[in-house]
Each structure stands twice: as C-alpha cells, then as structure tokens.
Design a protein around this motif. Structure first.
Motif, short mmCIF file in Angstrom:
data_model
loop_
_atom_site.label_atom_id
_atom_site.label_comp_id
_atom_site.label_asym_id
_atom_site.label_seq_id
_atom_site.Cartn_x
_atom_site.Cartn_y
_atom_site.Cartn_z
N HIS A 58 0.84 -1.20 0.00
CA HIS A 58 0.00 0.00 0.00
C HIS A 58 0.87 1.26 0.00
N HIS A 81 -3.44 9.80 1.65
CA HIS A 81 -2.59 8.74 2.21
C HIS A 81 -1.67 9.29 3.29
N TRP A 140 -12.90 7.04 0.37
CA TRP A 140 -12.47 7.27 1.75
C TRP A 140 -13.65 7.75 2.58
N ASP A 152 -8.92 4.75 4.43
CA ASP A 152 -8.84 4.39 3.02
C ASP A 152 -9.66 3.12 2.81
N HIS A 210 -7.45 -1.77 -2.63
CA HIS A 210 -6.00 -1.99 -2.47
C HIS A 210 -5.55 -1.83 -1.02
#
Ligand code: MN
Length: 204
Positions: free
Chosen positions: A31, A79, A130, A165, A169
C-alpha cells in the motif's frame, strides 16, 4: 531556502509489521511503497508536463489534465493523513480524549453513535474512496465526508481530522472483499492523540 517543487513519499512513523494483526506487513508494504508511491509519481509527472508545456508555450488538454492532477494530489495528501492517523495497536485504538471527545459527543450524542455513522460512511462509499472526519469552522461542527476516488464530494476548506482508506488496495490481501471487517479493524489502530491534535491546532 527554496521549497521542493515536487511531492515525495513520506516515511511511515512505524515499521511495516507494527500494525499487525489489523493490517499485515505485506498489505502495508504494498500500500505504501506501490500505491501511495504511484500517486506521488503520477502527480509529479503531470507537474513536469505542465512545466514543459509552459516553457515551450505548447497547449495541453486543460480539463483532462486538471482532473487527473486533482486525483493524484488528492491520493497523495489523503494517504499522508491516513498513515499518521493510525498507529500500532496499544498506541492506537481505544477512545478519543480531550477536545475531540467533547466535540464528537456534542455533535453525535456519543462516541458510539459517531463510530456507527463513520463506519457506515466507510462501508458504503460507492466504488473506491475514503471516509473522512472533518471540521467546519463556521458552525464548529465535526462533519463526516464520504470521498469518492480521492477528490469527489470533498468540502472545500474543511480541515480533515481523520481518514480511512477504503479502496480495495487498502485491505484486499487481508480481508478479501469484506470491507466491513477492515473498517472494524481500523478502530483498533486509530491514533486518537493525532486526531485530537489536528482539531486543537485549528481551534487555536
Ligand atoms: Mn490507498
């Protein structure tokens, strides 16, 4: 000193194996090193393209380019917020304290009610996206955002206090298609100190 003109991948404030058992070492490594890095690289590549076009005086597809840039910069910024609003179990988890705790209780009635609404926002994001806890200075209300991709449904000017998140993924290696299990696990690694600091910083 001149500021950097490009984005860089931030280091994580913990080791890749430290979020286990909630996020595996393999999941976190991929990630951070692959997915987050890709947003950084793509944002920088677009900035380079813009620099070049401006230098050479050539045209570019403004609409498509700005849309793409917003997507990649959004990915990088979210992120970066995410990595620091989670922490290894023990340091993370539990309940919010301080100003944040008071603000959540005032808005939602109780922490449990907030947790329920935020979890539902996270599990029901359409496609990739998100959930974010943000704060409106005009009304002094914490408000939950349900961000699609990295840049849709964002309230301009609201400071983001906490994000999760929920792109596949972020959890597929650990939880397969069970996003709700990942959202449950998230509560064990929330860095409440950091979330509270983000709120206190804007209330100063
Ligand atoms: Mn991600």
């Amino acid at each position: 000193m001149e500021k950097a003109k490009f984005y860089t991948l931030p280091q994580l404030p913990y080791r890749y194996d430290e979020l286990q058992p909630y996020v595996s070492q393999e999941q976190l490594t991929l990630h951070h090193q692959k997915h987050h890095q890709a947003y950084v690289n793509s944002a920088n590549a677009i900035l380079e393209r813009l620099d070049k076009a401006r230098k050479e005086g050539t045209d570019f597809d403004v609409k498509a380019t700005l849309k793409e840039l917003s997507f990649h910069i959004g990915g990088h910024l979210l992120h970066s917020l995410f990595w620091t609003n989670i922490a290894p179990p023990g340091k993370g988890g539990g309940k919010p304290t301080g100003t944040l705790s008071t603000a959540l209780e005032k808005e939602f009635g109780s922490f449990e009610r907030f947790k329920k609404e935020f979890s539902l926002a996270a599990t029901s994001v359409e496609g990739s996206g998100w959930a974010a806890l943000s704060f409106c200075r005009q009304t002094n209300r914490p408000i939950i955002m349900q961000i699609e991709k990295h840049n849709t449904n964002v309230y301009p000017m609201f400071t983001i206090l906490m994000v999760i998140d929920v792109w596949e993924h972020a959890y597929y290696l650990d939880y397969k298609n069970e996003r709700a299990k990942f959202v449950d696990a998230f509560w064990n690694i929330v860095n409440w100190d950091e979330v509270n600091k983000r709120l206190e910083r804007i209330l100063k």
